[in-house]
Scaffold this motif. Structure first.
Motif, PDB file in Angstrom:
ATOM      1  N   ILE A 211     -28.300  10.146 -19.239  1.00 45.83           N
ATOM      2  CA  ILE A 211     -28.936  11.453 -19.420  1.00 45.83           C
ATOM      3  C   ILE A 211     -27.888  12.557 -19.430  1.00 45.83           C
ATOM      4  O   ILE A 211     -27.965  13.503 -20.220  1.00 45.83           O
ATOM      5  N   ALA A 212     -26.880  12.449 -18.566  1.00 48.33           N
ATOM      6  CA  ALA A 212     -25.805  13.441 -18.545  1.00 48.33           C
ATOM      7  C   ALA A 212     -25.088  13.488 -19.888  1.00 48.33           C
ATOM      8  O   ALA A 212     -24.734  14.565 -20.384  1.00 48.33           O
ATOM      9  N   ASN A 213     -24.888  12.318 -20.488  1.00 50.44           N
ATOM     10  CA  ASN A 213     -24.227  12.241 -21.798  1.00 50.44           C
ATOM     11  C   ASN A 213     -25.053  12.947 -22.864  1.00 50.44           C
ATOM     12  O   ASN A 213     -24.520  13.656 -23.735  1.00 50.44           O
ATOM     13  N   GLN A 214     -26.374  12.771 -22.795  1.00 48.33           N
ATOM     14  CA  GLN A 214     -27.257  13.428 -23.760  1.00 48.33           C
ATOM     15  C   GLN A 214     -27.187  14.946 -23.625  1.00 48.33           C
ATOM     16  O   GLN A 214     -27.076  15.671 -24.620  1.00 48.33           O
ATOM     17  N   PHE A 215     -27.225  15.443 -22.388  1.00 49.97           N
ATOM     18  CA  PHE A 215     -27.156  16.881 -22.170  1.00 49.97           C
ATOM     19  C   PHE A 215     -25.806  17.440 -22.612  1.00 49.97           C
ATOM     20  O   PHE A 215     -25.725  18.535 -23.166  1.00 49.97           O
ATOM     21  N   SER A 216     -24.759  16.691 -22.360  1.00 55.47           N
ATOM     22  CA  SER A 216     -23.423  17.153 -22.738  1.00 55.47           C
ATOM     23  C   SER A 216     -23.285  17.270 -24.252  1.00 55.47           C
ATOM     24  O   SER A 216     -22.746  18.246 -24.769  1.00 55.47           O
ATOM     25  N   SER A 217     -23.797  16.298 -24.974  1.00 52.60           N
ATOM     26  CA  SER A 217     -23.632  16.290 -26.425  1.00 52.60           C
ATOM     27  C   SER A 217     -24.355  17.447 -27.096  1.00 52.60           C
ATOM     28  O   SER A 217     -23.908  17.955 -28.129  1.00 52.60           O
ATOM     29  N   PHE A 218     -25.471  17.902 -26.501  1.00 53.18           N
ATOM     30  CA  PHE A 218     -26.244  18.993 -27.099  1.00 53.18           C
ATOM     31  C   PHE A 218     -25.862  20.367 -26.556  1.00 53.18           C
ATOM     32  O   PHE A 218     -26.086  21.373 -27.218  1.00 53.18           O
ATOM     33  N   ASN A 219     -25.307  20.433 -25.343  1.00 55.72           N
ATOM     34  CA  ASN A 219     -25.112  21.729 -24.695  1.00 55.72           C
ATOM     35  C   ASN A 219     -23.676  22.005 -24.253  1.00 55.72           C
ATOM     36  O   ASN A 219     -23.159  23.096 -24.487  1.00 55.72           O
ATOM     37  N   LEU A 220     -23.037  21.019 -23.577  1.00 54.93           N
ATOM     38  CA  LEU A 220     -21.704  21.236 -23.010  1.00 54.93           C
ATOM     39  C   LEU A 220     -20.793  20.065 -23.353  1.00 54.93           C
ATOM     40  O   LEU A 220     -20.636  19.143 -22.558  1.00 54.93           O
ATOM     41  N   PRO A 221     -20.178  20.079 -24.501  1.00 56.30           N
ATOM     42  CA  PRO A 221     -19.286  18.958 -24.837  1.00 56.30           C
ATOM     43  C   PRO A 221     -18.055  18.946 -23.949  1.00 56.30           C
ATOM     44  O   PRO A 221     -17.642  19.966 -23.403  1.00 56.30           O
ATOM     45  N   CYS A 222     -17.476  17.768 -23.786  1.00 58.52           N
ATOM     46  CA  CYS A 222     -16.255  17.617 -22.991  1.00 58.52           C
ATOM     47  C   CYS A 222     -15.094  18.322 -23.683  1.00 58.52           C
ATOM     48  O   CYS A 222     -14.919  18.205 -24.898  1.00 58.52           O
ATOM     49  N   ILE A 223     -14.329  19.101 -22.906  1.00 65.16           N
ATOM     50  CA  ILE A 223     -13.130  19.750 -23.426  1.00 65.16           C
ATOM     51  C   ILE A 223     -11.949  19.367 -22.527  1.00 65.16           C
ATOM     52  O   ILE A 223     -12.136  18.834 -21.432  1.00 65.16           O
ATOM     53  N   ASN A 224     -10.760  19.670 -22.966  1.00 62.70           N
ATOM     54  CA  ASN A 224      -9.559  19.279 -22.232  1.00 62.70           C
ATOM     55  C   ASN A 224      -9.527  19.905 -20.837  1.00 62.70           C
ATOM     56  O   ASN A 224      -9.939  21.048 -20.638  1.00 62.70           O
ATOM     57  N   ASN A 225      -9.022  19.129 -19.876  1.00 62.19           N
ATOM     58  CA  ASN A 225      -8.780  19.615 -18.523  1.00 62.19           C
ATOM     59  C   ASN A 225     -10.063  20.080 -17.829  1.00 62.19           C
ATOM     60  O   ASN A 225     -10.065  21.064 -17.093  1.00 62.19           O
ATOM     61  N   SER A 226     -11.162  19.342 -18.061  1.00 56.29           N
ATOM     62  CA  SER A 226     -12.461  19.718 -17.486  1.00 56.29           C
ATOM     63  C   SER A 226     -13.139  18.521 -16.835  1.00 56.29           C
ATOM     64  O   SER A 226     -12.751  17.364 -17.040  1.00 56.29           O
ATOM     65  N   PHE A 227     -14.176  18.811 -16.049  1.00 54.78           N
ATOM     66  CA  PHE A 227     -15.007  17.767 -15.450  1.00 54.78           C
ATOM     67  C   PHE A 227     -16.436  18.298 -15.348  1.00 54.78           C
ATOM     68  O   PHE A 227     -16.694  19.501 -15.442  1.00 54.78           O
ATOM     69  N   PHE A 228     -17.397  17.362 -15.146  1.00 53.05           N
ATOM     70  CA  PHE A 228     -18.807  17.719 -15.056  1.00 53.05           C
ATOM     71  C   PHE A 228     -19.344  17.463 -13.645  1.00 53.05           C
ATOM     72  O   PHE A 228     -18.878  16.563 -12.941  1.00 53.05           O
ATOM     73  N   ILE A 229     -20.354  18.269 -13.257  1.00 46.92           N
ATOM     74  CA  ILE A 229     -21.195  17.979 -12.084  1.00 46.92           C
ATOM     75  C   ILE A 229     -22.625  17.942 -12.589  1.00 46.92           C
ATOM     76  O   ILE A 229     -23.106  18.907 -13.193  1.00 46.92           O
ATOM     77  N   PHE A 230     -23.316  16.825 -12.327  1.00 38.32           N
ATOM     78  CA  PHE A 230     -24.658  16.601 -12.876  1.00 38.32           C
ATOM     79  C   PHE A 230     -25.623  16.299 -11.736  1.00 38.32           C
ATOM     80  O   PHE A 230     -25.369  15.446 -10.903  1.00 38.32           O
ATOM     81  N   LYS A 253      -4.579  26.245 -15.994  1.00 41.35           N
ATOM     82  CA  LYS A 253      -3.497  25.578 -16.705  1.00 41.35           C
ATOM     83  C   LYS A 253      -2.467  25.029 -15.726  1.00 41.35           C
ATOM     84  O   LYS A 253      -2.073  25.701 -14.770  1.00 41.35           O
ATOM     85  N   ASP A 254      -2.081  23.786 -15.943  1.00 40.41           N
ATOM     86  CA  ASP A 254      -1.085  23.096 -15.119  1.00 40.41           C
ATOM     87  C   ASP A 254      -1.523  22.976 -13.657  1.00 40.41           C
ATOM     88  O   ASP A 254      -0.700  22.999 -12.736  1.00 40.41           O
ATOM     89  N   SER A 255      -2.831  22.856 -13.432  1.00 41.12           N
ATOM     90  CA  SER A 255      -3.349  22.706 -12.067  1.00 41.12           C
ATOM     91  C   SER A 255      -4.488  21.695 -12.068  1.00 41.12           C
ATOM     92  O   SER A 255      -5.226  21.553 -13.043  1.00 41.12           O
ATOM     93  N   THR A 256      -4.603  20.960 -10.958  1.00 43.23           N
ATOM     94  CA  THR A 256      -5.711  20.006 -10.797  1.00 43.23           C
ATOM     95  C   THR A 256      -6.541  20.300  -9.558  1.00 43.23           C
ATOM     96  O   THR A 256      -7.380  19.485  -9.172  1.00 43.23           O
ATOM     97  N   ASN A 257      -6.311  21.458  -8.932  1.00 45.90           N
ATOM     98  CA  ASN A 257      -7.112  21.809  -7.761  1.00 45.90           C
ATOM     99  C   ASN A 257      -7.591  23.263  -7.774  1.00 45.90           C
ATOM    100  O   ASN A 257      -8.234  23.702  -6.835  1.00 45.90           O
ATOM    101  N   GLU A 258      -7.296  24.003  -8.845  1.00 52.11           N
ATOM    102  CA  GLU A 258      -7.794  25.366  -8.980  1.00 52.11           C
ATOM    103  C   GLU A 258      -8.625  25.468 -10.248  1.00 52.11           C
ATOM    104  O   GLU A 258      -8.216  25.007 -11.313  1.00 52.11           O
TER     105      GLU A 258
END
Length: 269
Positions: A211-230, A253-258
């Motif tokens: 279901i998360a994949n379906q919502f992502s494809s129509f509303n919020l596609p995956c982009i670089n350096n990002s993550f989802f909470i569902f 940019k160049d961060s994994t905790n901010e």
């Protein structure tokens, strides 16, 4: 309160978590409405409860509007959850009567605090007593203070403190982007990790990620350096009805905790 079901499952009504005793780290989060319904069934196990009583105790009593259709839907949700934990026949439908939760239930209840004393006098304002060690103690009835007087005394102090806190926070305090919460890896959508707020069974996770994949494809596609909470409601997982929340957060940019920002999608069917 914790309910032990057939010495195999445990349901915590405070956190609305259900888990198997053999797998204490694999929790299933029950939605608020389904949780109220489950508690109503657990309170009177092996007893037939008619539909009108259940609708009143689960919906009307809490200010919600309940119907026979909504009761049937949430009974179905609970059955699917228990089926995933090999307890598929635990909720039974009694034709023309209602429903019955057929299981052995043990409640975890904190023992009451014992007050061990012997009264020596029955004076109107004072009572003497002996505690369990034989030491004399005295209980005095204090005159109650009017609530209006208490309000007049404390209200100015409370307003002054509230004002100071508001000024202080607006000038010096900047809240973090996230409070401390536990996130659990649900899977991946392309190069973006997907997290959820609770752990679930494997079958439940697969359906949720789909279901998360379906919502992502129509509303919020995956982009670089990002993550989802569902985070969807149980009702949506099984019936495609209810509330669904999906957010995509992007790191700086160049961060994994901010986090530089998040974009949200909220749907209520």
């Amino acid at each position: 309160m914790k309910y032990h079901i057939n010495n195999e499952l445990i349901y915590d009504s405070n956190s609305r978590m259900l888990w198997h005793i053999a797998s204490p780290d694999e929790h299933i989060l029950i939605s608020e409405t389904a949780g109220r319904l489950l508690v109503r069934l657990l309170e009177t196990p092996n007893t037939v409860i008619d539909r009108e009583t259940m609708i009143y105790d689960v919906w009307d009593k809490f200010g919600y509007i309940g119907t026979g259709s909504s009761l049937t839907q949430y009974i179905s949700i609970l059955r699917k959850i228990f089926s995933s934990m090999n307890e598929g026949d635990i909720i039974r439908t009694i034709p023309k009567l209602g429903f019955s939760f057929n299981a052995n239930i043990i409640k975890d209840v904190a023992p009451p605090i014992a007050h061990d004393f012997v009264e020596l006098s029955d004076n109107k304002n004072t009572k003497q007593s002996l505690d369990s060690s034989g030491i004399e103690s005295r209980r005095v009835r204090l005159k109650k203070i009017s609530p209006q007087i208490i309000l007049y005394i404390w209200l100015p102090f409370f307003l002054a403190i509230l004002f100071l806190v508001r000024i202080t926070t607006s000038l010096y305090f900047h809240p973090p982007l996230f409070t401390n919460v536990n996130l659990f890896k649900l899977g991946d959508i392309k190069d973006c990790s997907v997290y959820t707020l609770s752990t679930y069974s494997v079958e439940y996770q697969e359906q949720k990620l789909k279901i998360a994949n379906q919502f992502s494809s129509f509303n919020l596609p995956c982009i670089n350096n990002s993550f989802f909470i569902f985070d969807p409601e149980d009702l949506y997982i099984f019936e495609s009805k209810g509330r669904v929340f999906l957010t995509r957060c992007t790191y700086k940019k160049d961060s994994t905790n901010e986090i530089s920002g998040c974009k949200d999608v909220y749907i209520h069917n």
